[in-house]
Scaffold this active site. Structure first.
Site, PDB file in Angstrom:
ATOM      1  N   GLY A  13       0.027   5.274  -3.926  1.00 26.43           N
ATOM      2  CA  GLY A  13       1.179   5.059  -3.032  1.00 26.43           C
ATOM      3  C   GLY A  13       2.485   5.205  -3.773  1.00 26.43           C
ATOM      4  O   GLY A  13       3.427   4.434  -3.580  1.00 26.43           O
ATOM      5  N   ALA A  14       2.558   6.254  -4.620  1.00 29.16           N
ATOM      6  CA  ALA A  14       3.700   6.367  -5.546  1.00 29.16           C
ATOM      7  C   ALA A  14       4.751   7.349  -5.057  1.00 29.16           C
ATOM      8  O   ALA A  14       5.689   7.653  -5.798  1.00 29.16           O
ATOM      9  CB  ALA A  14       3.198   6.775  -6.932  1.00 29.16           C
ATOM     10  N   ARG A  16       6.828   6.785  -2.571  1.00 35.42           N
ATOM     11  CA  ARG A  16       8.045   6.062  -2.152  1.00 35.42           C
ATOM     12  C   ARG A  16       7.901   4.581  -2.520  1.00 35.42           C
ATOM     13  O   ARG A  16       6.828   4.136  -2.945  1.00 35.42           O
ATOM     14  CB  ARG A  16       8.342   6.246  -0.656  1.00 35.42           C
ATOM     15  N   VAL A  66      -6.271   6.469  -0.442  1.00 28.62           N
ATOM     16  CA  VAL A  66      -7.192   5.426  -0.911  1.00 28.62           C
ATOM     17  C   VAL A  66      -8.264   5.084   0.118  1.00 28.62           C
ATOM     18  O   VAL A  66      -9.198   4.347  -0.196  1.00 28.62           O
ATOM     19  CB  VAL A  66      -6.429   4.148  -1.363  1.00 28.62           C
ATOM     20  N   SER A 146       0.693  -9.914  -2.868  1.00 31.47           N
ATOM     21  CA  SER A 146       1.854 -10.547  -2.251  1.00 31.47           C
ATOM     22  C   SER A 146       1.597 -12.041  -2.155  1.00 31.47           C
ATOM     23  O   SER A 146       0.457 -12.468  -1.926  1.00 31.47           O
ATOM     24  CB  SER A 146       2.067  -9.989  -0.843  1.00 31.47           C
ATOM     25  N   TYR A 161      -1.852  -8.419   7.260  1.00 32.81           N
ATOM     26  CA  TYR A 161      -1.341  -8.240   5.899  1.00 32.81           C
ATOM     27  C   TYR A 161      -1.742  -9.408   5.004  1.00 32.81           C
ATOM     28  O   TYR A 161      -2.257  -9.213   3.892  1.00 32.81           O
ATOM     29  CB  TYR A 161       0.183  -8.122   5.973  1.00 32.81           C
ATOM     30  N   ALA A 162      -1.526 -10.637   5.488  1.00 34.97           N
ATOM     31  CA  ALA A 162      -1.787 -11.814   4.651  1.00 34.97           C
ATOM     32  C   ALA A 162      -3.266 -11.924   4.281  1.00 34.97           C
ATOM     33  O   ALA A 162      -3.620 -12.161   3.119  1.00 34.97           O
ATOM     34  CB  ALA A 162      -1.318 -13.080   5.381  1.00 34.97           C
ATOM     35  N   LYS A 165      -4.216  -9.394   1.694  1.00 37.46           N
ATOM     36  CA  LYS A 165      -3.751  -9.701   0.330  1.00 37.46           C
ATOM     37  C   LYS A 165      -4.554 -10.863  -0.274  1.00 37.46           C
ATOM     38  O   LYS A 165      -4.787 -10.900  -1.481  1.00 37.46           O
ATOM     39  CB  LYS A 165      -2.250  -9.993   0.325  1.00 37.46           C
ATOM     40  N   ILE A 194      11.255  -7.080  -1.708  1.00 39.99           N
ATOM     41  CA  ILE A 194      11.933  -5.896  -2.225  1.00 39.99           C
ATOM     42  C   ILE A 194      12.353  -4.992  -1.064  1.00 39.99           C
ATOM     43  O   ILE A 194      11.584  -4.781  -0.113  1.00 39.99           O
ATOM     44  CB  ILE A 194      10.993  -5.117  -3.190  1.00 39.99           C
TER      45      ILE A 194
HETATM   46  P1  NDP Z   1       6.187   1.087   1.250  1.00 42.52           P
HETATM   47  O1  NDP Z   1       5.770   0.954   2.675  1.00 42.52           O
HETATM   48  O2  NDP Z   1       7.603   1.398   0.937  1.00 42.52           O
HETATM   49  O3  NDP Z   1       5.260   2.198   0.532  1.00 42.52           O
HETATM   50  C1  NDP Z   1       3.880   2.128   0.677  1.00 42.52           C
HETATM   51  C2  NDP Z   1       3.251   3.274  -0.063  1.00 42.52           C
HETATM   52  O4  NDP Z   1       1.823   3.201   0.141  1.00 42.52           O
HETATM   53  C3  NDP Z   1       3.682   4.652   0.450  1.00 42.52           C
HETATM   54  O5  NDP Z   1       3.776   5.547  -0.629  1.00 42.52           O
HETATM   55  C4  NDP Z   1       2.540   5.042   1.368  1.00 42.52           C
HETATM   56  O6  NDP Z   1       2.379   6.434   1.541  1.00 42.52           O
HETATM   57  C5  NDP Z   1       1.377   4.475   0.555  1.00 42.52           C
HETATM   58  N1  NDP Z   1       0.133   4.444   1.310  1.00 42.52           N
HETATM   59  C6  NDP Z   1      -0.125   3.871   2.504  1.00 42.52           C
HETATM   60  N2  NDP Z   1      -1.395   4.107   2.876  1.00 42.52           N
HETATM   61  C7  NDP Z   1      -1.957   4.851   1.893  1.00 42.52           C
HETATM   62  C8  NDP Z   1      -3.235   5.414   1.687  1.00 42.52           C
HETATM   63  N3  NDP Z   1      -4.215   5.295   2.597  1.00 42.52           N
HETATM   64  N4  NDP Z   1      -3.470   6.090   0.534  1.00 42.52           N
HETATM   65  C9  NDP Z   1      -2.497   6.229  -0.383  1.00 42.52           C
HETATM   66  N5  NDP Z   1      -1.245   5.760  -0.236  1.00 42.52           N
HETATM   67  C10 NDP Z   1      -0.983   5.066   0.895  1.00 42.52           C
HETATM   68  O7  NDP Z   1       5.733  -0.267   0.546  1.00 42.52           O
HETATM   69  P2  NDP Z   1       6.345  -1.040  -0.734  1.00 42.52           P
HETATM   70  O8  NDP Z   1       6.747  -0.062  -1.754  1.00 42.52           O
HETATM   71  O9  NDP Z   1       7.301  -2.046  -0.258  1.00 42.52           O
HETATM   72  O10 NDP Z   1       5.044  -1.844  -1.215  1.00 42.52           O
HETATM   73  C11 NDP Z   1       4.318  -1.496  -2.373  1.00 42.52           C
HETATM   74  C12 NDP Z   1       3.345  -2.622  -2.656  1.00 42.52           C
HETATM   75  O11 NDP Z   1       4.081  -3.854  -2.839  1.00 42.52           O
HETATM   76  C13 NDP Z   1       2.378  -2.898  -1.510  1.00 42.52           C
HETATM   77  O12 NDP Z   1       1.119  -3.249  -2.036  1.00 42.52           O
HETATM   78  C14 NDP Z   1       3.005  -4.092  -0.803  1.00 42.52           C
HETATM   79  O13 NDP Z   1       2.056  -4.836  -0.078  1.00 42.52           O
HETATM   80  C15 NDP Z   1       3.548  -4.859  -1.984  1.00 42.52           C
HETATM   81  N6  NDP Z   1       4.605  -5.825  -1.651  1.00 42.52           N
HETATM   82  C16 NDP Z   1       5.811  -5.393  -1.174  1.00 42.52           C
HETATM   83  C17 NDP Z   1       6.799  -6.315  -0.876  1.00 42.52           C
HETATM   84  C18 NDP Z   1       8.146  -5.898  -0.381  1.00 42.52           C
HETATM   85  O14 NDP Z   1       8.986  -6.795  -0.104  1.00 42.52           O
HETATM   86  N7  NDP Z   1       8.444  -4.618  -0.276  1.00 42.52           N
HETATM   87  C19 NDP Z   1       6.572  -7.765  -1.039  1.00 42.52           C
HETATM   88  C20 NDP Z   1       5.272  -8.104  -1.553  1.00 42.52           C
HETATM   89  C21 NDP Z   1       4.336  -7.144  -1.849  1.00 42.52           C
HETATM   90  P3  NDP Z   1       3.040   7.250   2.797  1.00 42.52           P
HETATM   91  O15 NDP Z   1       4.424   7.602   2.369  1.00 42.52           O
HETATM   92  O16 NDP Z   1       2.133   8.428   2.943  1.00 42.52           O
HETATM   93  O17 NDP Z   1       3.012   6.325   3.984  1.00 42.52           O
END
Ligand code: NDP
Length: 237
Positions: A13-14, A16, A66, A146, A161-162, A165, A194
């Site tokens: 998920g890198a 964005r 994934v 989280s 979600y909860a 996690k 974030i």
């Molecule tokens: P975003 O929604 O900004 O990004 C999520 C990323 O996961 C995207 O790149 C998305 O891809 C990817 N993704 C989703 N489904 C799949 C899949 N099936 N296979 C591969 N990639 C996938 O989330 P955040 O950056 O905010 O979150 C990153 C992590 O941090 C997560 O685990 C989240 O639960 C955790 N987190 C975030 C918090 C916050 O406040 N932001 C707080 C606590 C935890 P695509 O662009 O294709 O959708």
């Protein structure tokens, strides 16, 4: 682990959000980053932007949905062929911060989808890369979790979600216990609130979220395993 040695780091998920920032920071300090994304075009674009913005190590976009075991097997084969090892896996990909529902009103297909990506996704990514992690240098698995999954502080809301996690935290404990003699440290981290697409406006800058992930990547050999941390401070399970 020699901190001066570039590492082979896989981040899911890198394309964005926090995953992208983790990839950016690692690349900037000279590591080799496998930038996993479920959509290869989006991953390629993110990789090109990272590489164009600054000098660094290497950034290699790979399709890593994934939820797609065949894609994960193909990614593991490609990484194995090119590098013969993985030093760090960051299970970052996640979906469905379901603020619109409660456990009482939950659409269970939505819950299923969250479990599929957030728990089973991290699980099968780990299994696909485990042979390469076993021969990695100072190997680490970082599960981006989280505090929403903490049972101790858990209230109502965001049920899919909860619960996902909480399960990811349990998986972290299982993997850490079963890999205790392997030298692979396995930890869960909460990045904090974030400001990403998932976190929405009002959260802390993305660099701060990534820093908490890098803390777990950079743990020394005698560092903790099977823990749950935010920015290096233990959180209640
Ligand atoms: P975003 O929604 O900004 O990004 C999520 C990323 O996961 C995207 O790149 C998305 O891809 C990817 N993704 C989703 N489904 C799949 C899949 N099936 N296979 C591969 N990639 C996938 O989330 P955040 O950056 O905010 O979150 C990153 C992590 O941090 C997560 O685990 C989240 O639960 C955790 N987190 C975030 C918090 C916050 O406040 N932001 C707080 C606590 C935890 P695509 O662009 O294709 O959708």
């Amino acid at each position: 682990m020699d901190a001066a040695q570039p590492r082979i780091v896989v981040v899911t998920g890198a394309n964005r959000g926090i995953g992208r920032e983790v990839a950016r920071q690692l690349y900037a300090r000279g590591d080799t980053v496998v930038l996993g994304s479920r959509d290869l075009a989006r991953g390629r674009q993110a990789a090109e932007e990272l590489a164009a913005a600054q000098p660094g190590g290497q950034v290699i976009p790979l399709r890593m949905d994934v939820t797609d075991p065949a894609a994960l097997r193909a990614a593991a084969a490609a990484i194995g062929e090119r590098f013969q090892r993985v030093d760090v896996l960051v299970n970052n990909a996640a979906i469905l911060y379901d603020t619109w529902q409660t456990a009482l009103t939950a659409d269970l297909d939505t819950v299923r989808a969250a479990l599929e990506t957030n728990v089973l996704g991290a699980w099968q990514t780990t299994l696909a890369l485990l042979p390469l992690l076993r021969v990695g240098r100072g190997p680490r698995i970082v599960n981006v979790s989280s505090e929403a999954g903490s049972l101790e502080t858990m209230g109502g809301g965001t049920p899919a979600y909860a619960v996902s996690k909480t399960a990811l935290n349990a998986l972290t404990r299982k993997l850490a216990a079963e890999l205790a003699t392997s030298g692979i440290l396995v930890n869960a981290v909460c990045p904090g609130w974030i400001a990403t697409d998932m976190g929405g406006p009002g959260g802390r800058p993305v660099a701060e979220g990534a820093a908490g992930v890098l803390w777990a990547i950079d743990l020394p050999e005698n560092g903790p395993t099977g823990g749950f941390f935010r920015h290096g401070v233990a959180l209640p399970w």
